[in-house]
Design a protein around this motif. Structure first.
Motif, PDB file in Angstrom:
ATOM      1  N   GLY A 126      -5.684  84.176  19.072  1.00 45.27           N
ATOM      2  CA  GLY A 126      -6.895  83.408  18.855  1.00 45.27           C
ATOM      3  C   GLY A 126      -7.361  83.560  17.421  1.00 45.27           C
ATOM      4  N   LEU A 127      -7.746  82.453  16.799  1.00 48.42           N
ATOM      5  CA  LEU A 127      -8.174  82.471  15.403  1.00 48.42           C
ATOM      6  C   LEU A 127      -9.591  83.032  15.275  1.00 48.42           C
ATOM      7  N   ILE A 128      -9.888  83.582  14.096  1.00 47.35           N
ATOM      8  CA  ILE A 128     -11.197  84.172  13.827  1.00 47.35           C
ATOM      9  C   ILE A 128     -11.708  83.620  12.501  1.00 47.35           C
ATOM     10  N   ASP A 129     -12.868  82.986  12.520  1.00 48.33           N
ATOM     11  CA  ASP A 129     -13.532  82.527  11.305  1.00 48.33           C
ATOM     12  C   ASP A 129     -14.493  83.627  10.886  1.00 48.33           C
ATOM     13  N   SER A 130     -14.204  84.269   9.758  1.00 50.88           N
ATOM     14  CA  SER A 130     -14.976  85.446   9.357  1.00 50.88           C
ATOM     15  C   SER A 130     -16.222  85.119   8.541  1.00 50.88           C
ATOM     16  N   HIS A 131     -16.582  83.830   8.429  1.00 53.45           N
ATOM     17  CA  HIS A 131     -17.844  83.505   7.732  1.00 53.45           C
ATOM     18  C   HIS A 131     -18.408  82.200   8.270  1.00 53.45           C
ATOM     19  N   GLN A 132     -19.317  82.327   9.200  1.00 52.65           N
ATOM     20  CA  GLN A 132     -19.968  81.171   9.792  1.00 52.65           C
ATOM     21  C   GLN A 132     -21.491  81.335   9.738  1.00 52.65           C
ATOM     22  N   HIS A 133     -22.189  80.202   9.792  1.00 51.71           N
ATOM     23  CA  HIS A 133     -23.648  80.164   9.954  1.00 51.71           C
ATOM     24  C   HIS A 133     -23.947  79.080  10.984  1.00 51.71           C
ATOM     25  N   ILE A 134     -24.438  79.484  12.139  1.00 52.11           N
ATOM     26  CA  ILE A 134     -24.658  78.513  13.213  1.00 52.11           C
ATOM     27  C   ILE A 134     -26.139  78.296  13.524  1.00 52.11           C
ATOM     28  N   TYR A 180     -12.012  75.041  21.539  1.00 52.97           N
ATOM     29  CA  TYR A 180     -10.951  74.088  21.868  1.00 52.97           C
ATOM     30  C   TYR A 180      -9.965  73.932  20.699  1.00 52.97           C
ATOM     31  N   GLY A 181     -10.353  74.393  19.509  1.00 52.48           N
ATOM     32  CA  GLY A 181      -9.454  74.385  18.359  1.00 52.48           C
ATOM     33  C   GLY A 181      -8.759  75.711  18.136  1.00 52.48           C
ATOM     34  N   GLY A 182      -8.886  76.641  19.066  1.00 47.65           N
ATOM     35  CA  GLY A 182      -8.176  77.906  18.959  1.00 47.65           C
ATOM     36  C   GLY A 182      -8.961  79.036  18.340  1.00 47.65           C
ATOM     37  N   VAL A 183     -10.238  78.804  17.969  1.00 53.28           N
ATOM     38  CA  VAL A 183     -11.066  79.852  17.375  1.00 53.28           C
ATOM     39  C   VAL A 183     -11.752  80.612  18.504  1.00 53.28           C
ATOM     40  N   THR A 184     -11.365  81.861  18.695  1.00 53.46           N
ATOM     41  CA  THR A 184     -11.884  82.629  19.824  1.00 53.46           C
ATOM     42  C   THR A 184     -12.919  83.665  19.421  1.00 53.46           C
ATOM     43  N   GLU A 230      -2.116  72.675  22.248  1.00 53.66           N
ATOM     44  CA  GLU A 230      -2.096  72.142  23.620  1.00 53.66           C
ATOM     45  C   GLU A 230      -3.173  72.769  24.488  1.00 53.66           C
ATOM     46  N   PHE A 231      -3.314  74.086  24.409  1.00 57.00           N
ATOM     47  CA  PHE A 231      -4.417  74.731  25.114  1.00 57.00           C
ATOM     48  C   PHE A 231      -4.687  76.092  24.491  1.00 57.00           C
ATOM     49  N   VAL A 232      -5.864  76.622  24.814  1.00 61.96           N
ATOM     50  CA  VAL A 232      -6.338  77.895  24.294  1.00 61.96           C
ATOM     51  C   VAL A 232      -6.682  78.786  25.484  1.00 61.96           C
ATOM     52  N   VAL A 233      -6.372  80.059  25.354  1.00 60.14           N
ATOM     53  CA  VAL A 233      -6.815  81.054  26.325  1.00 60.14           C
ATOM     54  C   VAL A 233      -7.775  81.996  25.608  1.00 60.14           C
ATOM     55  N   LYS A 234      -8.997  82.067  26.105  1.00 61.98           N
ATOM     56  CA  LYS A 234     -10.005  82.958  25.523  1.00 61.98           C
ATOM     57  C   LYS A 234     -10.566  83.834  26.641  1.00 61.98           C
ATOM     58  N   ARG A 235     -10.357  85.152  26.505  1.00 61.87           N
ATOM     59  CA  ARG A 235     -10.724  86.098  27.562  1.00 61.87           C
ATOM     60  C   ARG A 235     -10.146  85.644  28.908  1.00 61.87           C
ATOM     61  N   GLY A 236      -8.923  85.126  28.859  1.00 60.68           N
ATOM     62  CA  GLY A 236      -8.221  84.741  30.080  1.00 60.68           C
ATOM     63  C   GLY A 236      -8.566  83.370  30.610  1.00 60.68           C
ATOM     64  N   ALA A 242      -7.256  88.675  26.151  1.00 61.14           N
ATOM     65  CA  ALA A 242      -6.315  87.558  26.305  1.00 61.14           C
ATOM     66  C   ALA A 242      -6.855  86.370  25.531  1.00 61.14           C
ATOM     67  N   ASN A 243      -6.663  86.428  24.214  1.00 63.02           N
ATOM     68  CA  ASN A 243      -7.105  85.390  23.287  1.00 63.02           C
ATOM     69  C   ASN A 243      -5.880  84.857  22.556  1.00 63.02           C
ATOM     70  N   PHE A 244      -5.470  83.637  22.848  1.00 58.78           N
ATOM     71  CA  PHE A 244      -4.337  83.044  22.133  1.00 58.78           C
ATOM     72  C   PHE A 244      -4.356  81.536  22.283  1.00 58.78           C
ATOM     73  N   ALA A 245      -3.609  80.894  21.383  1.00 57.00           N
ATOM     74  CA  ALA A 245      -3.495  79.433  21.393  1.00 57.00           C
ATOM     75  C   ALA A 245      -2.035  79.053  21.528  1.00 57.00           C
ATOM     76  N   VAL A 246      -1.788  77.952  22.244  1.00 55.96           N
ATOM     77  CA  VAL A 246      -0.439  77.460  22.489  1.00 55.96           C
ATOM     78  C   VAL A 246      -0.249  76.150  21.726  1.00 55.96           C
ATOM     79  N   LEU A 247       0.780  76.107  20.886  1.00 58.35           N
ATOM     80  CA  LEU A 247       1.069  74.948  20.039  1.00 58.35           C
ATOM     81  C   LEU A 247       2.408  74.352  20.427  1.00 58.35           C
ATOM     82  N   SER A 248       2.550  73.047  20.223  1.00 56.48           N
ATOM     83  CA  SER A 248       3.828  72.400  20.515  1.00 56.48           C
ATOM     84  C   SER A 248       4.762  72.413  19.307  1.00 56.48           C
ATOM     85  N   GLU A 249       4.208  72.714  18.103  1.00 54.34           N
ATOM     86  CA  GLU A 249       5.033  72.744  16.896  1.00 54.34           C
ATOM     87  C   GLU A 249       4.836  74.065  16.169  1.00 54.34           C
TER      88      GLU A 249
END
Length: 448
Positions: free
Chosen positions: A79-87, A105-109, A418-424, A398-405
């Motif tokens: 799972g990707l991590i964005d280390s600088h966000q402001h929400i 949904y873009g793989g950022v967990t 294709e899909f993301v798994v975040k905490r299962g 269980a944080n990971f992303a599944v790609l077709s390429e």
């Protein structure tokens, strides 16, 4: 308590422990920077990874009764991590929830929120953690700065109804401040760190850092705190520094009086080869294990956003500087996380982190494997959470992303998600639709 009642629904919660899913046949890029591992199985129990092993080495008892997902021909990344966000600068609940939804949904967990209105951020962090709304885990900081910083309009945006500098999530610090109490108040917001921003001398930066560490939370700082130079920030023992262009002030000759009175950056100094003062700083960071949250692509984004010719020229110069200094830090071995400090428009289908990762590869000389490591393992290091996330390993979330390429061939292949798994919990990309109409972007937390 008056009565027991059911809480809000949690449709995005982690599965119960004992719920087993087996993902077989993947080519795993595990986030360590090592080579891809073909024909690999990931066994997930509830929200955690139970086992990662070659397909032929999975015990039969783990397969019995488990949901099995065939990933032949697919690629798995952590799972990707964005280390600088402001929400939440300023708070906008609908926009924040849509941004968080796009992230996951873009793989950022996971994301690192670098100080906002923590009244809202804390609730969003709770909601994504328990599964009320879709989104990454949110690790966030409470801010400390000198009193002169708190006429900044952003501090009013995140303190509405209260006084900036006098709230637990945004405190003005002086030599008279009771630091144990100030840090305890920040911890009371459930912040994972103190963010040291501006207008604090070296002795106070060091004192805040020592007290935060004594109370068991991290310290994330601007690369230059003004008047505190980068080497003094690093020497204070902070865990991470933000904004690569701020590190240029280490080499400048002019005094650093304050955040609102910055001297001009000496761009020409960095045009020919590696600067020796920056080399010494990077060696210091490497020795101290200081993570660099470079936000390297931020100025390239700002160049496209401004309509002012002077501001565009400044952004372009800073973008070139960011690329040069980030490349230098990388050659020196400094751990570089992938952080954005901006976000793509709500109608864009993918998060800004993809653009930051592309900048690190295209402009800073990192290989695709190194960029993925920056956005996974080093991102987890920036959170202080590498024991729980950042790589696909047994015992971690269980944080990971599944790609077709294959993203090692081209980071643009991140968009083949294709899909993301975040905490299962599984998020299928086909279920995601971005917001339709373009809207004006919200102001962000900081630029430099």
């Amino acid at each position: 308590m008056g009565h027991e009642a059911a809480g809000a629904p949690t449709p995005h919660a982690a599965p119960e422990k004992g719920t087993t899913a087996v993902y077989r046949g993947a080519t795993l890029i595990d986030g360590t920077g090592g080579p891809a591992r073909p024909s690999t199985t990931i066994v997930v129990d509830g929200g955690e990874i139970l086992l990662v092993a070659p397909d032929g080495e999975i015990p039969d008892d783990l397969l019995d009764g488990a949901e099995t997902v065939d990933l032949q021909g697919r690629f798995v990344i952590p799972g990707l991590i964005d280390s600088h966000q402001h929400i939440a600068t300023p708070p906008n609940r609908a926009l924040a929830e849509e941004t968080l939804r796009r992230h996951v949904y873009g793989g950022v967990t996971a994301i690192r929120d670098m100080a906002d209105d923590l009244r809202q951020v804390g609730d969003l962090a709770r909601a994504t953690r328990v599964g009320e709304i879709p989104g990454p885990d949110i690790h966030y900081a409470a801010l400390m700065a000198g009193p002169s910083f708190f006429d900044d309009p952003r501090t009013w945006q995140v303190s509405q109804g209260e006084t900036p500098g006098a709230v637990p999530w945004m405190q003005a610090i002086t030599e008279e401040t009771d630091l144990p109490l100030a840090v305890a108040m920040a911890r009371g917001t459930h912040a994972r760190a103190i963010k040291i921003y501006a207008d604090l001398p070296p002795a106070l930066v060091a004192a805040i850092t020592a007290e935060a560490h004594r109370q068991g939370i991290a310290v994330w700082a601007h690369g230059t705190v003004f008047p505190t130079r980068p080497s003094e920030v690093v020497a204070a023992g902070v865990d991470a520094v933000s904004h690569i262009t701020l590190l240029a002030y280490e080499a400048g000759a002019e005094p650093l009086n304050g955040y609102k009175d910055k001297p001009a950056i000496e761009y020409d100094r960095f045009a020919d080869g590696d600067d020796p003062k920056l080399q010494a700083l990077f060696e210091q960071m490497l020795e101290q294990r200081t993570v660099l949250d470079a936000t390297a692509g931020l100025w390239a984004w700002l160049e496209t956003e401004t309509e002012d010719d002077d501001e565009r020229a400044r952004a372009r110069a800073n973008s070139v500087l960011a690329a040069r200094l980030t490349a230098h830090a990388h050659r020196a071995g400094v751990p570089i996380s992938a952080g954005t400090d901006y976000e793509t428009e709500p109608h864009d289908p993918y998060p800004a982190l993809y653009d930051e990762m592309a900048f690190l590869a295209d402009r800073c000389g990192l290989s695709p494997a190194e960029v993925i490591r920056s956005a996974t393992l080093v991102g987890a290091m920036s959170l202080g959470a590498e024991a729980a996330m950042g790589t696909v390993e047994s015992g971690k979330l269980a944080n990971f992303a599944v790609l077709s390429e294959d993203p090692l061939q081209d980071l643009a292949h991140l968009r083949s998600i294709e899909f993301v798994v975040k905490r299962g919990h599984r998020y299928d990309r086909t279920d995601y639709r971005p917001t339709g109409a373009p809207v004006e972007a919200e102001p962000k937390g900081c630029t430099d």
